[in-house]
Design a protein around this motif. Sequence first.
Motif, mmCIF file in Angstrom:
data_model
loop_
_atom_site.group_PDB
_atom_site.id
_atom_site.type_symbol
_atom_site.label_atom_id
_atom_site.label_comp_id
_atom_site.label_asym_id
_atom_site.label_seq_id
_atom_site.Cartn_x
_atom_site.Cartn_y
_atom_site.Cartn_z
ATOM 1 N N GLU A 211 25.688 -40.936 -12.520
ATOM 2 C CA GLU A 211 26.106 -39.539 -12.433
ATOM 3 C C GLU A 211 26.158 -39.091 -10.974
ATOM 4 O OE1 GLU A 211 23.047 -38.026 -14.895
ATOM 5 O OE2 GLU A 211 21.494 -38.380 -13.408
ATOM 6 N N SER A 212 26.732 -37.921 -10.765
ATOM 7 C CA SER A 212 26.843 -37.367 -9.426
ATOM 8 C C SER A 212 25.450 -37.211 -8.802
ATOM 9 C CB SER A 212 27.549 -36.010 -9.510
ATOM 10 O OG SER A 212 27.727 -35.497 -8.224
ATOM 11 N N GLY A 213 25.308 -37.665 -7.563
ATOM 12 C CA GLY A 213 24.025 -37.549 -6.878
ATOM 13 C C GLY A 213 23.074 -38.703 -7.135
ATOM 14 N N GLY B 154 23.306 -41.693 -6.032
ATOM 15 C CA GLY B 154 23.133 -42.539 -4.859
ATOM 16 C C GLY B 154 24.235 -43.573 -4.652
ATOM 17 N N LYS B 155 25.350 -43.434 -5.378
ATOM 18 C CA LYS B 155 26.417 -44.424 -5.283
ATOM 19 C C LYS B 155 26.999 -44.500 -3.865
ATOM 20 C CE LYS B 155 28.932 -42.428 -8.492
ATOM 21 N NZ LYS B 155 28.112 -41.203 -8.709
ATOM 22 N N SER B 156 27.379 -43.346 -3.332
ATOM 23 C CA SER B 156 27.954 -43.347 -1.984
ATOM 24 C C SER B 156 26.909 -43.749 -0.952
ATOM 25 C CB SER B 156 28.521 -41.969 -1.633
ATOM 26 O OG SER B 156 29.566 -41.642 -2.508
ATOM 27 N N SER B 157 25.656 -43.390 -1.210
ATOM 28 C CA SER B 157 24.592 -43.783 -0.291
ATOM 29 C C SER B 157 24.445 -45.298 -0.233
ATOM 30 C CB SER B 157 23.270 -43.147 -0.724
ATOM 31 O OG SER B 157 23.375 -41.745 -0.685
ATOM 32 N N LEU B 158 24.649 -45.947 -1.362
ATOM 33 C CA LEU B 158 24.581 -47.410 -1.391
ATOM 34 C C LEU B 158 25.702 -48.009 -0.539
ATOM 35 C CD1 LEU B 158 23.317 -50.012 -2.472
ATOM 36 C CD2 LEU B 158 24.680 -49.757 -4.553
HETATM 37 N N1 LIG Z 1 24.633 -36.793 4.547
HETATM 38 C C1 LIG Z 1 23.687 -36.364 3.668
HETATM 39 N N2 LIG Z 1 22.679 -35.566 4.074
HETATM 40 C C2 LIG Z 1 21.715 -35.148 3.210
HETATM 41 N N3 LIG Z 1 21.675 -35.481 1.910
HETATM 42 C C3 LIG Z 1 22.659 -36.263 1.435
HETATM 43 C C4 LIG Z 1 23.723 -36.746 2.284
HETATM 44 N N4 LIG Z 1 24.560 -37.509 1.533
HETATM 45 C C5 LIG Z 1 24.035 -37.500 0.279
HETATM 46 N N5 LIG Z 1 22.905 -36.767 0.214
HETATM 47 C C6 LIG Z 1 22.039 -36.585 -0.972
HETATM 48 O O1 LIG Z 1 21.641 -37.873 -1.428
HETATM 49 C C7 LIG Z 1 21.675 -37.942 -2.855
HETATM 50 C C8 LIG Z 1 22.635 -39.040 -3.294
HETATM 51 O O2 LIG Z 1 23.948 -38.657 -2.907
HETATM 52 P P1 LIG Z 1 25.215 -39.623 -3.032
HETATM 53 O O3 LIG Z 1 26.315 -38.980 -2.270
HETATM 54 O O4 LIG Z 1 24.842 -40.998 -2.648
HETATM 55 O O5 LIG Z 1 25.509 -39.561 -4.602
HETATM 56 P P2 LIG Z 1 26.769 -40.090 -5.447
HETATM 57 O O6 LIG Z 1 26.223 -40.883 -6.576
HETATM 58 O O7 LIG Z 1 27.746 -40.745 -4.545
HETATM 59 O O8 LIG Z 1 27.377 -38.730 -6.037
HETATM 60 P P3 LIG Z 1 28.921 -38.361 -6.370
HETATM 61 O O9 LIG Z 1 29.258 -39.018 -7.666
HETATM 62 O O10 LIG Z 1 28.904 -36.867 -6.509
HETATM 63 O O11 LIG Z 1 29.767 -38.836 -5.238
HETATM 64 C C9 LIG Z 1 22.078 -36.561 -3.325
HETATM 65 O O12 LIG Z 1 20.913 -35.860 -3.624
HETATM 66 C C10 LIG Z 1 22.780 -35.953 -2.134
HETATM 67 O O13 LIG Z 1 22.654 -34.556 -2.120
#
Ligand SMILES: Nc1ncnc2c1ncn2[C@@H]1O[C@H](COP(=O)(O)OP(=O)(O)OP(=O)(O)O)[C@@H](O)[C@H]1O
Length: 260
Positions: A39-41, A43-47
């Motif tokens: 789901e959104s948030g 951590g996918k993009s963080s990975l």
């Molecule tokens: N540059 C940043 N600075 C601070 N917090 C961040 C940053 N990027 C992401 N986060 C936080 O880290 C967590 C994981 O975010 P991430 O973007 O990895 O999720 P995601 O799975 O890619 O979500 P989505 O499907 O919405 O793209 C979230 O709580 C987000 O708010």
Amino acid sequence: MIAARELRLRYRTGSRQVTALDGVDVTFGEGMTTAVVGESGSGKSSLVTALLRLLPRGATLSGTITVDGRDITALSERELARSYRWTTVSLVLQGAMNAFTPVLTLGRQIAEVLEIHRGLSRQEALIRSGSLLEETGLPGAWTGRYPHELSGGQKQRAAVAMALACDPLYLLADEPTTALDVITQAEIVILLKSLTKRRGLGLILVTHDLALASAVADRLVVLQEGRVVDEGPTEEILASPGHPHTAALLGALRALEARP
Ligand SMILES: Nc1ncnc2c1ncn2[C@@H]1O[C@H](COP(=O)(O)OP(=O)(O)OP(=O)(O)O)[C@@H](O)[C@H]1O
Ligand SMILES: [Mg+2]
């Protein structure tokens, strides 16, 4: 193979800390498609950010990442730029959004990657850019076009061409099709799938679209709150999800499919 162990990624914004990856262990095989869903948030993009070591200011990363046996966490910024990003692991940027600057032709922008990372001359790089565009189904002569002269789907194809420019071994695609209509989305994912198959590349496809992921991925990795909660061959996960969260995601998908 890309192997990440005990990855922990924290962002700091002001005095707030967010743990985006909380001890992630995951592997991505060569020559196969792995979808990262959640789901959104979650951590996918963080990975993706961690795998490319493209951390924003204030972020801290711990754990190890090895790519075909090479320890990426030990590389300097210079080494990452010279012999890792673009050349070993490449990112498909969102063409419809920000992969290209509007002021230069596509050819110039793809050629620049080749000049910097492959040492080609401007002319060689432009010729190569044309064949890369052709590989993604666009006319080679479109090297002379500006980004605004392309549709969203065509721009995304050009972004795929740019990601492939330096013959990487792995392609990371973070929601490569958001902002596109459903049919164009499917076309781009099929293109990614067929190109990576033909070139024998590992594809890591980040998407919140489980239907799409199930259709194209050999393996699924399910993230929740910065942890891998499920991982395995797609059919196995679909047949018997190992974690309640995966079951919930699948349940939502089936409910959507069952709608008239
Ligand atoms: N540059 C940043 N600075 C601070 N917090 C961040 C940053 N990027 C992401 N986060 C936080 O880290 C967590 C994981 O975010 P991430 O973007 O990895 O999720 P995601 O799975 O890619 O979500 P989505 O499907 O919405 O793209 C979230 O709580 C987000 O708010
Ligand atoms: Mg994201």
